[in-house]
Design a protein around this motif. Structure first.
Motif, PDB file in Angstrom:
ATOM      1  N   ARG A   1      31.120  33.028  87.549  1.00  0.00           N
ATOM      2  CA  ARG A   1      30.714  33.373  86.182  1.00  0.00           C
ATOM      3  C   ARG A   1      31.915  33.356  85.233  1.00  0.00           C
ATOM      4  O   ARG A   1      31.825  32.825  84.124  1.00  0.00           O
ATOM      5  CB  ARG A   1      30.051  34.750  86.160  1.00  0.00           C
ATOM      6  CG  ARG A   1      28.639  34.775  86.697  1.00  0.00           C
ATOM      7  CD  ARG A   1      27.921  36.069  86.330  1.00  0.00           C
ATOM      8  NE  ARG A   1      28.626  37.249  86.832  1.00  0.00           N
ATOM      9  CZ  ARG A   1      28.421  37.779  88.029  1.00  0.00           C
ATOM     10  NH1 ARG A   1      27.534  37.232  88.849  1.00  0.00           N
ATOM     11  NH2 ARG A   1      29.094  38.859  88.412  1.00  0.00           N
ATOM     12  N   GLU A   2      33.028  33.921  85.671  1.00  0.00           N
ATOM     13  CA  GLU A   2      34.180  33.985  84.769  1.00  0.00           C
ATOM     14  C   GLU A   2      34.737  32.594  84.482  1.00  0.00           C
ATOM     15  O   GLU A   2      35.173  32.312  83.355  1.00  0.00           O
ATOM     16  CB  GLU A   2      35.259  34.919  85.325  1.00  0.00           C
ATOM     17  CG  GLU A   2      35.993  34.429  86.535  1.00  0.00           C
ATOM     18  CD  GLU A   2      36.934  35.466  87.130  1.00  0.00           C
ATOM     19  OE1 GLU A   2      36.703  36.672  86.944  1.00  0.00           O
ATOM     20  OE2 GLU A   2      37.919  35.056  87.806  1.00  0.00           O
TER      21      GLU A   2
ATOM     22  N   GLN B   1      32.263  30.780  82.046  1.00  0.00           N
ATOM     23  CA  GLN B   1      32.339  31.346  80.701  1.00  0.00           C
ATOM     24  C   GLN B   1      33.636  30.976  79.997  1.00  0.00           C
ATOM     25  O   GLN B   1      33.651  30.734  78.785  1.00  0.00           O
ATOM     26  CB  GLN B   1      32.190  32.867  80.767  1.00  0.00           C
ATOM     27  CG  GLN B   1      30.789  33.325  81.165  1.00  0.00           C
ATOM     28  CD  GLN B   1      30.709  34.813  81.477  1.00  0.00           C
ATOM     29  OE1 GLN B   1      31.697  35.538  81.344  1.00  0.00           O
ATOM     30  NE2 GLN B   1      29.540  35.271  81.908  1.00  0.00           N
ATOM     31  N   LYS B   2      34.725  30.892  80.735  1.00  0.00           N
ATOM     32  CA  LYS B   2      36.031  30.625  80.120  1.00  0.00           C
ATOM     33  C   LYS B   2      36.253  29.148  79.826  1.00  0.00           C
ATOM     34  O   LYS B   2      36.834  28.797  78.795  1.00  0.00           O
ATOM     35  CB  LYS B   2      37.144  31.149  81.025  1.00  0.00           C
ATOM     36  CG  LYS B   2      38.530  31.070  80.401  1.00  0.00           C
ATOM     37  CD  LYS B   2      39.552  31.833  81.224  1.00  0.00           C
ATOM     38  CE  LYS B   2      40.913  31.829  80.520  1.00  0.00           C
ATOM     39  NZ  LYS B   2      41.918  32.612  81.284  1.00  0.00           N
TER      40      LYS B   2
ATOM     41  N   HIS C   1      40.869  28.409  88.743  1.00  0.00           N
ATOM     42  CA  HIS C   1      41.002  28.548  87.292  1.00  0.00           C
ATOM     43  C   HIS C   1      41.838  27.408  86.708  1.00  0.00           C
ATOM     44  O   HIS C   1      41.490  26.843  85.650  1.00  0.00           O
ATOM     45  CB  HIS C   1      41.643  29.896  86.948  1.00  0.00           C
ATOM     46  CG  HIS C   1      40.661  31.005  86.739  1.00  0.00           C
ATOM     47  ND1 HIS C   1      40.185  31.352  85.493  1.00  0.00           N
ATOM     48  CD2 HIS C   1      40.056  31.842  87.615  1.00  0.00           C
ATOM     49  CE1 HIS C   1      39.330  32.365  85.602  1.00  0.00           C
ATOM     50  NE2 HIS C   1      39.234  32.681  86.887  1.00  0.00           N
TER      51      HIS C   1
END
Length: 258
Positions: free
Chosen positions: A49-50, A53-54, A25
């Motif tokens: 995916r997260e 998307q972020k 992240h």
């Protein structure tokens, strides 16, 4: 501050959760494309995916085991085919066998073999396959997550200390050999970092948690964000003159001068 890694490609191993996921992240937040590698395909897909998307960066999850040569070879194929190879490699490995024991009680050969495979050989196998994909680029960052125990051995951590010290030595050799290629090689050595399985009553009593906080002059546990921030800095353009080093992220717990 612009860390200069926007558009770079970062591989993070053991990244389906915990520390690896948080590091992925942090790198994605700086604009790096992310390749995730871990054993759980479902968890990898969810993390990919997260992140996409972020942060809007390209993210690929590759399921596999760092100890299995064919899985590492498949990972290398995806990186080469999809991105031309990695610019940044963060080698995060699994924990030693549980339960942890005093050193003299570690007489089970199977536990030593498991710790060697998971913490030292897995790192070597991944790096041996990734480095050839990086050497022609003139720039690169290799970062291994070890443990503060390599600087100051902690009780009941001999399985971790022995093999993570081996990773540290291996990375130092790589730093000496790869500097001329523009590739820096460093370790991050954490301790006392809050993780889901370490926080709350499920992991420690209040007295145990307080005792751990008191191990550092700061009087608290470190956060995942603080650890990931150090890794991300070592991946940056600004860290280009740091190589062969081990950066301790342990709140001052280790009392040595060096």
């Amino acid at each position: 501050m612009d860390l200069g890694i926007n558009g770079k490609t970062a591989l993070v191993t053991a990244s389906s959760g915990g520390m690896g996921r948080n590091i992925a992240h942090a790198l994605a937040a700086e604009g790096a494309n992310i390749v995730l590698f871990a054993r759980s395909a479902d968890k990898l897909s969810a993390v990919a995916r997260e992140i996409e998307q972020k942060y809007g960066v390209r993210t690929v999850g590759v399921p596999g085991d760092m100890c299995v040569g064919s899985d590492v070879e498949r990972l290398a194929g995806v990186l080469e085919r999809e991105f031309g190879g990695p610019d940044i490699v963060v080698v995060n490995t699994s924990r030693p066998p549980n339960p942890i024991r005093a050193t003299l009680d570690e007489a089970d050969e199977a536990r030593w073999r498991e710790a060697y495979q998971n913490q030292l050989w897995s790192a070597i196998q991944v790096l041996c396959r990734m480095i050839p994909l990086m050497q022609g680029r003139g720039w690169g960052r290799l970062i291994a997550i070890t443990s503060a125990s390599v600087k100051s051995p902690m009780p009941h951590h001999s399985l971790s200390t022995v093999f993570r010290a081996g990773v540290t030595a291996y990375m130092k050799h790589l730093a000496n050999e790869l500097g001329a290629k523009g590739i820096t090689v460093n370790c991050v050595a954490p301790a006392l970092i809050e993780t889901p399985h370490r926080t709350g009553m499920a992991a420690y009593s209040e007295d145990q948690a307080a005792a751990r906080r008191n191990l550092t002059p700061l009087g608290r546990m470190g956060t995942q964000e603080e650890l990931a921030g150090v890794v991300t800095f070592l991946a940056s353009m600004q860290a280009g003159f740091i190589t062969g080093s081990t950066i301790a992220v342990e709140g001052g717990m280790v009392g040595s001068l060096l």
